[in-house]
Design a protein around this motif. Structure first.
Motif, PDB file in Angstrom:
ATOM      1  N   VAL A  11       0.845  -1.203   0.000  1.00  0.00           N
ATOM      2  CA  VAL A  11       0.000   0.000   0.000  1.00  0.00           C
ATOM      3  C   VAL A  11       0.876   1.249   0.000  1.00  0.00           C
ATOM      4  O   VAL A  11       0.610   2.211  -0.731  1.00  0.00           O
ATOM      5  CB  VAL A  11      -0.952  -0.008   1.212  1.00  0.00           C
ATOM      6  N   TRP A  12       1.943   1.233   0.812  1.00  0.00           N
ATOM      7  CA  TRP A  12       2.839   2.391   0.867  1.00  0.00           C
ATOM      8  C   TRP A  12       3.521   2.629  -0.484  1.00  0.00           C
ATOM      9  O   TRP A  12       3.633   3.772  -0.920  1.00  0.00           O
ATOM     10  CB  TRP A  12       3.880   2.239   1.969  1.00  0.00           C
ATOM     11  N   LEU A  13       3.969   1.576  -1.139  1.00  0.00           N
ATOM     12  CA  LEU A  13       4.603   1.739  -2.457  1.00  0.00           C
ATOM     13  C   LEU A  13       3.622   2.321  -3.474  1.00  0.00           C
ATOM     14  O   LEU A  13       3.983   3.205  -4.265  1.00  0.00           O
ATOM     15  CB  LEU A  13       5.154   0.398  -2.960  1.00  0.00           C
ATOM     16  N   VAL A  14       2.391   1.836  -3.449  1.00  0.00           N
ATOM     17  CA  VAL A  14       1.373   2.369  -4.374  1.00  0.00           C
ATOM     18  C   VAL A  14       1.123   3.851  -4.081  1.00  0.00           C
ATOM     19  O   VAL A  14       1.065   4.671  -5.005  1.00  0.00           O
ATOM     20  CB  VAL A  14       0.071   1.543  -4.282  1.00  0.00           C
ATOM     21  N   LEU A  15       0.991   4.196  -2.794  1.00  0.00           N
ATOM     22  CA  LEU A  15       0.766   5.607  -2.440  1.00  0.00           C
ATOM     23  C   LEU A  15       1.936   6.484  -2.868  1.00  0.00           C
ATOM     24  O   LEU A  15       1.732   7.594  -3.373  1.00  0.00           O
ATOM     25  CB  LEU A  15       0.527   5.737  -0.936  1.00  0.00           C
ATOM     26  N   ILE A  16       3.158   5.998  -2.665  1.00  0.00           N
ATOM     27  CA  ILE A  16       4.329   6.777  -3.067  1.00  0.00           C
ATOM     28  C   ILE A  16       4.298   7.036  -4.567  1.00  0.00           C
ATOM     29  O   ILE A  16       4.517   8.166  -5.024  1.00  0.00           O
ATOM     30  CB  ILE A  16       5.632   6.050  -2.659  1.00  0.00           C
ATOM     31  N   LEU A  17       3.999   6.002  -5.349  1.00  0.00           N
ATOM     32  CA  LEU A  17       3.945   6.162  -6.807  1.00  0.00           C
ATOM     33  C   LEU A  17       2.819   7.103  -7.235  1.00  0.00           C
ATOM     34  O   LEU A  17       3.013   7.949  -8.114  1.00  0.00           O
ATOM     35  CB  LEU A  17       3.792   4.802  -7.485  1.00  0.00           C
ATOM     36  N   VAL A  18       1.663   6.973  -6.622  1.00  0.00           N
ATOM     37  CA  VAL A  18       0.527   7.840  -6.977  1.00  0.00           C
ATOM     38  C   VAL A  18       0.845   9.293  -6.634  1.00  0.00           C
ATOM     39  O   VAL A  18       0.649  10.202  -7.452  1.00  0.00           O
ATOM     40  CB  VAL A  18      -0.758   7.363  -6.260  1.00  0.00           C
ATOM     41  N   PHE A  19       1.347   9.532  -5.410  1.00  0.00           N
ATOM     42  CA  PHE A  19       1.665  10.904  -5.001  1.00  0.00           C
ATOM     43  C   PHE A  19       2.770  11.509  -5.865  1.00  0.00           C
ATOM     44  O   PHE A  19       2.702  12.681  -6.247  1.00  0.00           O
ATOM     45  CB  PHE A  19       2.065  10.959  -3.531  1.00  0.00           C
ATOM     46  N   ALA A  20       3.786  10.728  -6.183  1.00  0.00           N
ATOM     47  CA  ALA A  20       4.882  11.244  -7.018  1.00  0.00           C
ATOM     48  C   ALA A  20       4.385  11.568  -8.424  1.00  0.00           C
ATOM     49  O   ALA A  20       4.780  12.581  -9.008  1.00  0.00           O
ATOM     50  CB  ALA A  20       6.023  10.237  -7.068  1.00  0.00           C
ATOM     51  N   THR A  21       3.503  10.736  -8.962  1.00  0.00           N
ATOM     52  CA  THR A  21       2.955  10.990 -10.295  1.00  0.00           C
ATOM     53  C   THR A  21       2.114  12.259 -10.304  1.00  0.00           C
ATOM     54  O   THR A  21       2.235  13.093 -11.209  1.00  0.00           O
ATOM     55  CB  THR A  21       2.101   9.791 -10.760  1.00  0.00           C
ATOM     56  N   ILE A  22       1.285  12.440  -9.299  1.00  0.00           N
ATOM     57  CA  ILE A  22       0.461  13.656  -9.226  1.00  0.00           C
ATOM     58  C   ILE A  22       1.355  14.891  -9.088  1.00  0.00           C
ATOM     59  O   ILE A  22       1.099  15.923  -9.706  1.00  0.00           O
ATOM     60  CB  ILE A  22      -0.546  13.558  -8.065  1.00  0.00           C
ATOM     61  N   GLU A  23       2.422  14.768  -8.308  1.00  0.00           N
ATOM     62  CA  GLU A  23       3.337  15.902  -8.108  1.00  0.00           C
ATOM     63  C   GLU A  23       3.996  16.335  -9.405  1.00  0.00           C
ATOM     64  O   GLU A  23       4.194  17.525  -9.646  1.00  0.00           O
ATOM     65  CB  GLU A  23       4.407  15.554  -7.070  1.00  0.00           C
ATOM     66  N   VAL A  24       4.315  15.383 -10.265  1.00  0.00           N
ATOM     67  CA  VAL A  24       4.937  15.717 -11.550  1.00  0.00           C
ATOM     68  C   VAL A  24       4.031  16.640 -12.357  1.00  0.00           C
ATOM     69  O   VAL A  24       4.503  17.539 -13.048  1.00  0.00           O
ATOM     70  CB  VAL A  24       5.256  14.423 -12.340  1.00  0.00           C
ATOM     71  N   PHE A  25       2.731  16.457 -12.239  1.00  0.00           N
ATOM     72  CA  PHE A  25       1.801  17.264 -13.024  1.00  0.00           C
ATOM     73  C   PHE A  25       1.387  18.560 -12.335  1.00  0.00           C
ATOM     74  O   PHE A  25       0.980  19.510 -12.995  1.00  0.00           O
ATOM     75  CB  PHE A  25       0.549  16.449 -13.372  1.00  0.00           C
ATOM     76  N   THR A  26       1.485  18.642 -11.014  1.00  0.00           N
ATOM     77  CA  THR A  26       1.034  19.853 -10.323  1.00  0.00           C
ATOM     78  C   THR A  26       2.168  20.798  -9.937  1.00  0.00           C
ATOM     79  O   THR A  26       1.966  22.010  -9.939  1.00  0.00           O
ATOM     80  CB  THR A  26       0.260  19.482  -9.040  1.00  0.00           C
ATOM     81  N   LEU A  27       3.317  20.281  -9.561  1.00  0.00           N
ATOM     82  CA  LEU A  27       4.465  21.084  -9.107  1.00  0.00           C
ATOM     83  C   LEU A  27       4.111  22.058  -7.991  1.00  0.00           C
ATOM     84  O   LEU A  27       4.601  23.176  -7.948  1.00  0.00           O
ATOM     85  CB  LEU A  27       5.099  21.831 -10.280  1.00  0.00           C
ATOM     86  N   GLU A  28       3.254  21.628  -7.075  1.00  0.00           N
ATOM     87  CA  GLU A  28       2.895  22.450  -5.919  1.00  0.00           C
ATOM     88  C   GLU A  28       3.572  21.975  -4.652  1.00  0.00           C
ATOM     89  O   GLU A  28       3.383  22.543  -3.593  1.00  0.00           O
ATOM     90  CB  GLU A  28       1.374  22.457  -5.719  1.00  0.00           C
ATOM     91  N   MET A  29       4.344  20.921  -4.723  1.00  0.00           N
ATOM     92  CA  MET A  29       5.134  20.347  -3.638  1.00  0.00           C
ATOM     93  C   MET A  29       4.306  19.705  -2.529  1.00  0.00           C
ATOM     94  O   MET A  29       4.862  19.138  -1.602  1.00  0.00           O
ATOM     95  CB  MET A  29       6.083  21.387  -3.018  1.00  0.00           C
ATOM     96  N   THR A  30       2.981  19.774  -2.587  1.00  0.00           N
ATOM     97  CA  THR A  30       2.155  19.142  -1.565  1.00  0.00           C
ATOM     98  C   THR A  30       2.214  17.625  -1.695  1.00  0.00           C
ATOM     99  O   THR A  30       2.417  16.911  -0.705  1.00  0.00           O
ATOM    100  CB  THR A  30       0.692  19.617  -1.687  1.00  0.00           C
ATOM    101  N   PHE A  31       2.029  17.127  -2.910  1.00  0.00           N
ATOM    102  CA  PHE A  31       2.041  15.682  -3.108  1.00  0.00           C
ATOM    103  C   PHE A  31       3.445  15.096  -2.928  1.00  0.00           C
ATOM    104  O   PHE A  31       3.586  13.934  -2.569  1.00  0.00           O
ATOM    105  CB  PHE A  31       1.448  15.317  -4.467  1.00  0.00           C
TER     106      PHE A  31
END
Length: 157
Positions: A11-31
């Motif tokens: 679950v942690w690996l999936v969350l890390i991948l999802v958050f990192a992917t979202i961050e690539v598109f938003t660049l707001e540093m929250t994810f």
């Protein structure tokens, strides 16, 4: 419940991948901060901590990073902006010469960058027409029309 603790790392690996992917598109540093909090949850799970404690560790680390590290990262990200003016901002204040007599209703000017624009006199000028060859200054852009004033007029103010 032991099974949940045993496989929480997935679950942690999936969350890390999802958050990192979202961050690539938003660049707001929250994810990114949430992904780093998930890494903390993953690491705590590798030490055998129960799943609910892993969640608390991830949440505390994420909030701490959002409050401390994120503001400085955003400042560094936005500091490197290009100071050069572009588009309409670059045209305001540009000089040009009249190609076809400019009046309050229309005319044409060639700007210093070589572009020919339709132009009209600014309402602030008292002059009725600007003859061919005279120098003008762009004070605004109205759609595809440059709003200009004669240079002699603009330097008197």
């Amino acid at each position: 419940m032991d099974v949940l603790t045993q496989y929480a790392w997935i679950v942690w690996l999936v969350l890390i991948l999802v958050f990192a992917t979202i961050e690539v598109f938003t660049l707001e540093m929250t994810f990114l901060m949430l992904a780093l909090g998930s890494v903390a949850g993953l690491i705590s799970g590798l030490f055998g901590i129960p799943w609910w404690a892993q969640f608390i560790v991830a949440a505390v680390v994420s909030v701490a990073l959002i409050l401390t590290l994120r503001p400085s990262l955003l400042r560094m990200l936005r500091r490197g902006g290009d100071p050069a003016r572009s588009n309409i901002d670059a045209l305001i204040g540009a000089e040009g010469s009249v190609v076809r007599t400019v009046s309050p209703s229309g005319g044409q000017v060639r700007l210093q960058n070589g572009e020919v624009w339709t132009a009209r006199l600014s309402p602030i000028t008292e002059q009725s027409d600007v003859a061919v060859g005279e120098r003008v200054l762009v004070t605004g852009i109205d759609g595809a029309t440059a709003v200009v004033v004669p240079i002699e007029r603009s330097t008197e103010q």
